[in-house]
Design an enzyme around this catalytic site. Structure first.
Site, PDB file in Angstrom:
ATOM      1  N   ASP A 201       0.836  -1.197   0.000  1.00 13.60           N
ATOM      2  CA  ASP A 201       0.000   0.000   0.000  1.00 13.60           C
ATOM      3  C   ASP A 201       0.880   1.259   0.000  1.00 13.60           C
ATOM      4  OD1 ASP A 201      -2.467   1.302   0.111  1.00 13.60           O
ATOM      5  OD2 ASP A 201      -2.415   1.438   2.297  1.00 13.60           O
TER       6      ASP A 201
ATOM      7  N   GLY B  93      -7.893   8.575   7.102  1.00 12.03           N
ATOM      8  CA  GLY B  93      -8.287   8.870   8.482  1.00 12.03           C
ATOM      9  C   GLY B  93      -9.792   9.051   8.560  1.00 12.03           C
TER      10      GLY B  93
ATOM     11  N   HIS C 262      -9.449   5.176  -2.112  1.00 11.77           N
ATOM     12  CA  HIS C 262      -8.712   5.143  -0.844  1.00 11.77           C
ATOM     13  C   HIS C 262      -9.537   5.886   0.201  1.00 11.77           C
ATOM     14  CE1 HIS C 262      -4.525   3.675  -1.809  1.00 11.77           C
ATOM     15  NE2 HIS C 262      -5.162   3.598  -2.970  1.00 11.77           N
TER      16      HIS C 262
ATOM     17  N   ALA D   6      -8.325   1.217   6.303  1.00 13.35           N
ATOM     18  CA  ALA D   6      -7.234   1.012   7.262  1.00 13.35           C
ATOM     19  C   ALA D   6      -7.619   1.513   8.655  1.00 13.35           C
ATOM     20  CB  ALA D   6      -5.970   1.725   6.790  1.00 13.35           C
TER      21      ALA D   6
HETATM   22  O1  G3H Z   1      -4.300   3.188   1.718  1.00 13.41           O
HETATM   23  C1  G3H Z   1      -5.054   3.015   2.674  1.00 13.41           C
HETATM   24  C2  G3H Z   1      -6.299   3.691   2.758  1.00 13.41           C
HETATM   25  O2  G3H Z   1      -6.571   4.563   1.757  1.00 13.41           O
HETATM   26  C3  G3H Z   1      -7.151   3.617   3.944  1.00 13.41           C
HETATM   27  O3  G3H Z   1      -7.714   4.856   4.312  1.00 13.41           O
HETATM   28  O4  G3H Z   1      -7.415   4.777   6.751  1.00 13.41           O
HETATM   29  O5  G3H Z   1      -9.075   6.280   5.729  1.00 13.41           O
HETATM   30  O6  G3H Z   1      -9.438   3.829   5.719  1.00 13.41           O
HETATM   31  P1  G3H Z   1      -8.446   4.925   5.712  1.00 13.41           P
HETATM   32 ZN    ZN Z   2      -4.558   5.173   0.846  1.00 16.99          ZN
END
Ligand code: G3H
Ligand code: ZN
Length: 280
Positions: free
Chosen positions: A82, A181, A208, A232
């Site tokens: 990632d 986030g 994302h 994430a």
């Molecule tokens: O690359 C990882 C993500 O884009 C996750 O984003 O932490 O807002 O879910 P997030």
């Molecule tokens: Zn991301």
């Protein structure tokens, strides 16, 4: 089943008009919980290893853990780098057996983004792996990667066209107002732009910043061509919430299991949402 490529699971998503979840994995308990939910849902999985985990020296350990679980699974699993930051990191991931790599050239001038994506393609193709590139910027900060506020962040259709003419990657992450986030208030996603980009893009699109995007927006994004959605922050928060509720037991397994239960519930809900009403 051995690990499969991003290209393969995104082609499946396209036939189903659904999206495949990419969950960031940070420890083994999270991997266990994700597999439990995916096994029940019998749905493809992308396990993403991000920059914080890499900085903490977890790349090889997480890759080994993901591979061990994938070999026993009855559904396709992709091991994905990632926000890859350099060709050296891409090489490291491919050496660890990743079947997909993202190169995050979004901060670079457009021509350099094409160049580094091209180099990544060469390395990945030699290893039989897929490549995700990024156009436009994802707002917010994650794993110390943050958007430069002085740069435009929305993906431009002319860039998508030019990028696709120059090289063919397997997935394209697009900035449409999405942020890493937790969102302050409702996300402000530019769906019109997404529709325009999808009309001209020859490769599947990636969203994302999936944490905290309401279900109706996720469904709309999928209907407009999003085929991979990254989550994430919500996974990490779920794990922390779980272990916090059990911390007073002072006992390792009750604490770890409480973390796993929260991650399992979250992941199960996301998979069901991203399936987008899909029936087998
Ligand atoms: O690359 C990882 C993500 O884009 C996750 O984003 O932490 O807002 O879910 P997030
Ligand atoms: Zn991301």
């Amino acid at each position: 089943m051995s690990l499969t490529t991003l290209k393969e699971v995104l082609a499946y998503a396209e036939t189903k008009k659904a999206a495949i979840p990419a969950f960031n994995i940070d420890n083994m308990e999270i991997v266990q919980s994700i597999f439990k939910a995916a096994e029940e849902e019998q749905y493809p999985l992308i396990l993403a290893v991000g920059q914080a985990a890499i900085k903490d020296g977890r790349m090889a350990l997480l890759a080994a853990s993901a591979r061990t679980f994938a070999e026993k699974s009855s559904f396709p699993v992709v091991l994905h780098l990632d926000h890859g930051q350099s060709l050296e990191q891409v090489r490291m991931a491919l050496d660890c057996g990743f079947t997909s790599v993202m190169i995050d050239g979004s901060k670079l001038p457009f021509e350099e983004n094409i160049r580094i994506s091209e180099e990544t393609l060469k390395l990945a193709r030699a290893a039989g792996a897929s490549v995700e590139a990024e156009l436009g910027c994802i707002l917010g900060t994650e794993d110390d990667i943050s958007h430069d506020d002085n740069k435009p962040f929305l993906v431009r259709t002319e860039d998508v066209k030019a990028f696709n003419e120059a090289i063919t990657v397997d997935a394209l992450a697009v900035g449409i107002g999405n942020a890493h986030g937790i969102y302050k208030g409702l996300p402000n996603l530019d769906f019109e732009r997404l529709a325009e980009v999808n009309d001209i893009s020859v490769v599947p699109l990636v969203l994302h910043g999936g944490s905290g995007i309401p279900a109706d927006m996720i469904q709309r994004a999928i209907s407009l061509g999003i085929r991979k959605i990254n989550v994430a922050t919500e996974v990490r928060l779920a794990y922390v919430k779980g272990i916090t509720t059990a911390i007073s037991t002072g006992d390792f397994y009750p604490i770890a299991n409480a973390g796993k239960a929260e991650v399992y519930n979250l992941v199960k809900g996301k998979i069901q949402l991203f399936k987008n009403g899909m029936v087998d």
